[in-house]
Motif scaffolding. Sequence first.
Motif, PDB file in Angstrom:
ATOM      1  N   PHE A 221     121.712   2.966 -18.852  1.00 47.90           N
ATOM      2  CA  PHE A 221     120.267   3.101 -18.636  1.00 47.90           C
ATOM      3  C   PHE A 221     119.501   2.027 -19.398  1.00 47.90           C
ATOM      4  CE2 PHE A 221     116.041   4.844 -19.471  1.00 47.90           C
ATOM      5  CZ  PHE A 221     115.658   5.227 -18.190  1.00 47.90           C
ATOM      6  N   VAL A 222     119.918   1.758 -20.632  1.00 52.62           N
ATOM      7  CA  VAL A 222     119.250   0.740 -21.447  1.00 52.62           C
ATOM      8  C   VAL A 222     119.411  -0.647 -20.810  1.00 52.62           C
ATOM      9  CG1 VAL A 222     119.387  -0.488 -23.659  1.00 52.62           C
ATOM     10  CG2 VAL A 222     119.276   2.008 -23.613  1.00 52.62           C
ATOM     11  N   LYS A 223     120.577  -0.920 -20.235  1.00 52.14           N
ATOM     12  CA  LYS A 223     120.770  -2.197 -19.533  1.00 52.14           C
ATOM     13  C   LYS A 223     119.820  -2.295 -18.339  1.00 52.14           C
ATOM     14  CE  LYS A 223     124.573  -2.870 -17.130  1.00 52.14           C
ATOM     15  NZ  LYS A 223     125.984  -3.218 -16.789  1.00 52.14           N
ATOM     16  N   GLU A 224     119.673  -1.207 -17.601  1.00 48.63           N
ATOM     17  CA  GLU A 224     118.742  -1.190 -16.474  1.00 48.63           C
ATOM     18  C   GLU A 224     117.315  -1.423 -16.955  1.00 48.63           C
ATOM     19  OE1 GLU A 224     117.285  -1.180 -12.744  1.00 48.63           O
ATOM     20  OE2 GLU A 224     119.395  -1.238 -13.326  1.00 48.63           O
ATOM     21  N   LEU A 225     116.968  -0.849 -18.121  1.00 49.00           N
ATOM     22  CA  LEU A 225     115.647  -1.109 -18.696  1.00 49.00           C
ATOM     23  C   LEU A 225     115.467  -2.586 -19.014  1.00 49.00           C
ATOM     24  CD1 LEU A 225     115.047   1.850 -21.203  1.00 49.00           C
ATOM     25  CD2 LEU A 225     113.951   1.480 -18.992  1.00 49.00           C
ATOM     26  N   GLY A 226     116.565  -3.246 -19.425  1.00 48.45           N
ATOM     27  CA  GLY A 226     116.505  -4.682 -19.688  1.00 48.45           C
ATOM     28  C   GLY A 226     116.130  -5.464 -18.437  1.00 48.45           C
ATOM     29  N   TYR A 227     116.751  -5.124 -17.313  1.00 52.22           N
ATOM     30  CA  TYR A 227     116.415  -5.787 -16.045  1.00 52.22           C
ATOM     31  C   TYR A 227     114.969  -5.491 -15.637  1.00 52.22           C
ATOM     32  CZ  TYR A 227     121.402  -6.796 -15.346  1.00 52.22           C
ATOM     33  OH  TYR A 227     122.685  -7.261 -15.477  1.00 52.22           O
ATOM     34  N   ARG A 228     114.536  -4.244 -15.832  1.00 56.88           N
ATOM     35  CA  ARG A 228     113.161  -3.868 -15.487  1.00 56.88           C
ATOM     36  C   ARG A 228     112.156  -4.574 -16.398  1.00 56.88           C
ATOM     37  NH1 ARG A 228     113.467   2.503 -15.707  1.00 56.88           N
ATOM     38  NH2 ARG A 228     111.184   2.314 -15.454  1.00 56.88           N
ATOM     39  N   SER A 229     112.522  -4.762 -17.662  1.00 55.23           N
ATOM     40  CA  SER A 229     111.652  -5.489 -18.596  1.00 55.23           C
ATOM     41  C   SER A 229     111.524  -6.952 -18.183  1.00 55.23           C
ATOM     42  CB  SER A 229     112.201  -5.395 -20.017  1.00 55.23           C
ATOM     43  OG  SER A 229     112.199  -4.054 -20.478  1.00 55.23           O
ATOM     44  N   LYS A 230     112.625  -7.539 -17.738  1.00 52.80           N
ATOM     45  CA  LYS A 230     112.602  -8.931 -17.264  1.00 52.80           C
ATOM     46  C   LYS A 230     111.641  -9.069 -16.078  1.00 52.80           C
ATOM     47  CE  LYS A 230     115.755 -12.558 -15.539  1.00 52.80           C
ATOM     48  NZ  LYS A 230     115.213 -12.808 -14.188  1.00 52.80           N
ATOM     49  N   GLU A 231     111.755  -8.133 -15.139  1.00 52.94           N
ATOM     50  CA  GLU A 231     110.890  -8.179 -13.955  1.00 52.94           C
ATOM     51  C   GLU A 231     109.424  -7.999 -14.345  1.00 52.94           C
ATOM     52  OE1 GLU A 231     110.288  -5.786  -9.696  1.00 52.94           O
ATOM     53  OE2 GLU A 231     111.927  -5.239 -11.047  1.00 52.94           O
ATOM     54  N   ALA A 232     109.156  -7.056 -15.256  1.00 52.31           N
ATOM     55  CA  ALA A 232     107.773  -6.811 -15.667  1.00 52.31           C
ATOM     56  C   ALA A 232     107.181  -8.023 -16.368  1.00 52.31           C
ATOM     57  CB  ALA A 232     107.722  -5.587 -16.588  1.00 52.31           C
ATOM     58  N   LEU A 233     107.935  -8.628 -17.279  1.00 49.15           N
ATOM     59  CA  LEU A 233     107.415  -9.766 -18.044  1.00 49.15           C
ATOM     60  C   LEU A 233     107.231 -10.993 -17.159  1.00 49.15           C
ATOM     61  CD1 LEU A 233     109.460  -9.304 -21.334  1.00 49.15           C
ATOM     62  CD2 LEU A 233     106.981  -9.043 -21.058  1.00 49.15           C
ATOM     63  N   GLU A 234     108.185 -11.239 -16.267  1.00 54.14           N
ATOM     64  CA  GLU A 234     108.060 -12.411 -15.393  1.00 54.14           C
ATOM     65  C   GLU A 234     106.956 -12.228 -14.357  1.00 54.14           C
ATOM     66  OE1 GLU A 234     112.498 -14.370 -15.798  1.00 54.14           O
ATOM     67  OE2 GLU A 234     112.040 -13.267 -13.961  1.00 54.14           O
ATOM     68  N   LYS A 237     103.265  -8.275 -16.151  1.00 52.73           N
ATOM     69  CA  LYS A 237     102.862  -6.871 -16.353  1.00 52.73           C
ATOM     70  C   LYS A 237     103.243  -6.431 -17.764  1.00 52.73           C
ATOM     71  CE  LYS A 237     103.642  -5.968 -11.428  1.00 52.73           C
ATOM     72  NZ  LYS A 237     104.506  -5.272 -10.428  1.00 52.73           N
ATOM     73  N   THR A 238     102.477  -6.890 -18.736  1.00 55.47           N
ATOM     74  CA  THR A 238     102.841  -6.657 -20.127  1.00 55.47           C
ATOM     75  C   THR A 238     102.659  -5.197 -20.549  1.00 55.47           C
ATOM     76  OG1 THR A 238     100.650  -7.505 -20.706  1.00 55.47           O
ATOM     77  CG2 THR A 238     102.500  -9.025 -20.899  1.00 55.47           C
ATOM     78  N   SER A 239     101.672  -4.519 -19.995  1.00 55.28           N
ATOM     79  CA  SER A 239     101.506  -3.100 -20.326  1.00 55.28           C
ATOM     80  C   SER A 239     102.699  -2.289 -19.831  1.00 55.28           C
ATOM     81  CB  SER A 239     100.214  -2.556 -19.727  1.00 55.28           C
ATOM     82  OG  SER A 239      99.089  -3.091 -20.388  1.00 55.28           O
ATOM     83  N   GLN A 240     103.218  -2.655 -18.662  1.00 56.20           N
ATOM     84  CA  GLN A 240     104.421  -1.990 -18.147  1.00 56.20           C
ATOM     85  C   GLN A 240     105.608  -2.262 -19.067  1.00 56.20           C
ATOM     86  OE1 GLN A 240     105.345  -2.791 -14.000  1.00 56.20           O
ATOM     87  NE2 GLN A 240     107.497  -2.230 -14.303  1.00 56.20           N
ATOM     88  N   PHE A 241     105.686  -3.468 -19.601  1.00 54.22           N
ATOM     89  CA  PHE A 241     106.719  -3.788 -20.579  1.00 54.22           C
ATOM     90  C   PHE A 241     106.607  -2.873 -21.792  1.00 54.22           C
ATOM     91  CE2 PHE A 241     107.201  -6.105 -24.654  1.00 54.22           C
ATOM     92  CZ  PHE A 241     108.587  -6.145 -24.710  1.00 54.22           C
ATOM     93  N   GLY A 242     105.383  -2.637 -22.272  1.00 53.28           N
ATOM     94  CA  GLY A 242     105.179  -1.739 -23.394  1.00 53.28           C
ATOM     95  C   GLY A 242     105.667  -0.330 -23.100  1.00 53.28           C
ATOM     96  N   GLU A 243     105.426   0.147 -21.889  1.00 47.71           N
ATOM     97  CA  GLU A 243     105.904   1.477 -21.495  1.00 47.71           C
ATOM     98  C   GLU A 243     107.427   1.530 -21.470  1.00 47.71           C
ATOM     99  OE1 GLU A 243     103.992   1.961 -17.757  1.00 47.71           O
ATOM    100  OE2 GLU A 243     101.970   2.148 -18.634  1.00 47.71           O
ATOM    101  N   LEU A 244     108.058   0.428 -21.047  1.00 51.19           N
ATOM    102  CA  LEU A 244     109.523   0.370 -21.033  1.00 51.19           C
ATOM    103  C   LEU A 244     110.086   0.375 -22.449  1.00 51.19           C
ATOM    104  CD1 LEU A 244     110.019  -2.236 -18.159  1.00 51.19           C
ATOM    105  CD2 LEU A 244     110.556   0.207 -18.075  1.00 51.19           C
ATOM    106  N   LEU A 245     109.371  -0.238 -23.397  1.00 48.38           N
ATOM    107  CA  LEU A 245     109.789  -0.171 -24.801  1.00 48.38           C
ATOM    108  C   LEU A 245     109.868   1.284 -25.264  1.00 48.38           C
ATOM    109  CD1 LEU A 245     107.856  -2.949 -26.805  1.00 48.38           C
ATOM    110  CD2 LEU A 245     110.312  -2.844 -26.323  1.00 48.38           C
ATOM    111  N   HIS A 246     108.890   2.073 -24.859  1.00 50.48           N
ATOM    112  CA  HIS A 246     108.874   3.490 -25.238  1.00 50.48           C
ATOM    113  C   HIS A 246     110.087   4.217 -24.651  1.00 50.48           C
ATOM    114  CE1 HIS A 246     107.327   7.433 -26.293  1.00 50.48           C
ATOM    115  NE2 HIS A 246     107.512   7.811 -25.046  1.00 50.48           N
ATOM    116  N   GLU A 247     110.376   3.949 -23.382  1.00 52.54           N
ATOM    117  CA  GLU A 247     111.569   4.549 -22.761  1.00 52.54           C
ATOM    118  C   GLU A 247     112.835   4.141 -23.508  1.00 52.54           C
ATOM    119  OE1 GLU A 247     112.313   5.058 -18.470  1.00 52.54           O
ATOM    120  OE2 GLU A 247     110.438   3.930 -18.188  1.00 52.54           O
ATOM    121  N   HIS A 248     112.897   2.880 -23.860  1.00 54.21           N
ATOM    122  CA  HIS A 248     114.061   2.362 -24.592  1.00 54.21           C
ATOM    123  C   HIS A 248     114.245   3.122 -25.908  1.00 54.21           C
ATOM    124  CE1 HIS A 248     116.432  -1.492 -25.886  1.00 54.21           C
ATOM    125  NE2 HIS A 248     116.882  -0.420 -26.526  1.00 54.21           N
TER     126      HIS A 248
END
Length: 327
Positions: A221-234, A237-248
């Motif tokens: 799941f954490v690896k999948e969050l890594g891919y989702r973080s890459k997509e959000a940052l590229e 969508k920095t606020s979405q990245f922040g939400e993914l940090l919380h999930e992590h």
Amino acid sequence: MIIARSPLRITLGGGGTDLPSYYRDHEGFLIAGAMNKYVFVTVMRPFTEGIYLKYSEQEHVNQVSLVKHRIIKEALELLKLRTPQIEITTLADIPAGTGLGSSGSFTTALLKALYAHRRHLMQPQELAEMACDIEINRLGEPIGKQDQYIAAYGGLTCFTFHKDDRVTAEPLKVSMETLFDLEDNILLFFTGYSRSASGILQDQQTRTQSSDKEMLQNLHFVKELGYRSKEALESGKTSQFGELLHEHWEHKKRRSGGMSNPNIDRWYDLGINNGAVGGKLVGAGGGGFLMFYGHDRNKLRHAMKKEGLEEVRFGFDFEGTKVVLSS
């Protein structure tokens, strides 16, 4: 005299999947950011024979086999010094044991300085591989590879850890606007707790090697969050990245009972209630720095300052491990 410096790092997604116990079966992926906070290593030839070391302790010995510092000893053995006559001094902007990858940064800076002293140019891939060989293979530390690789490469970088031990690196493709957003709104606060990562990582390694279902699902799941973080940052969508940090962070805490403690949990909740979108402890856990992505950084800073937590302000480093003085 040679002075080399190597950046410390923060992890932006996928942390924990860089351990051989995971990636050799499942392939790992993470995003790391090199900071403009550094470990420095100075190498010079003294007037008299012998090995002179100055770090948190001081050593003066005549043979490599008598060196107490394990990483320095392994690095010197790689050089095969016939008549040791060398002085090594180390300094760091931030102390070890705070979750910012200082061991990997130290090892890459040490190797860069030693080989530059021998007039040998080392490329980032070679440097990272050699540092990993010392820490993981020769010394048997239960650690991953991200610290050595992000220190060597610098920047905001995506790493894929292949099943055959290869590591590929590619830059995180973010706009300048997103880069400045991250530098402005990612905040680091020192918890006051320093620790060794080995205990927590040893538990993760043991459980992963025994195919512990809960641990593997967590890391998947954490690896999948890594891919989702890459997509959000590229995508900016920095606020979405922040939400993914919380999930992590919520998943990271489940890996080990030593990952957090009541004070860290309280400070984290305080941050979320005072301007942070999300955050996590940087590094293996148990102490070090709380990292937040904030939408109201002034409110967040005020809340953390009231708790007595010191902030470390930083920007990103895009040079990686380098020689800063050669004379």
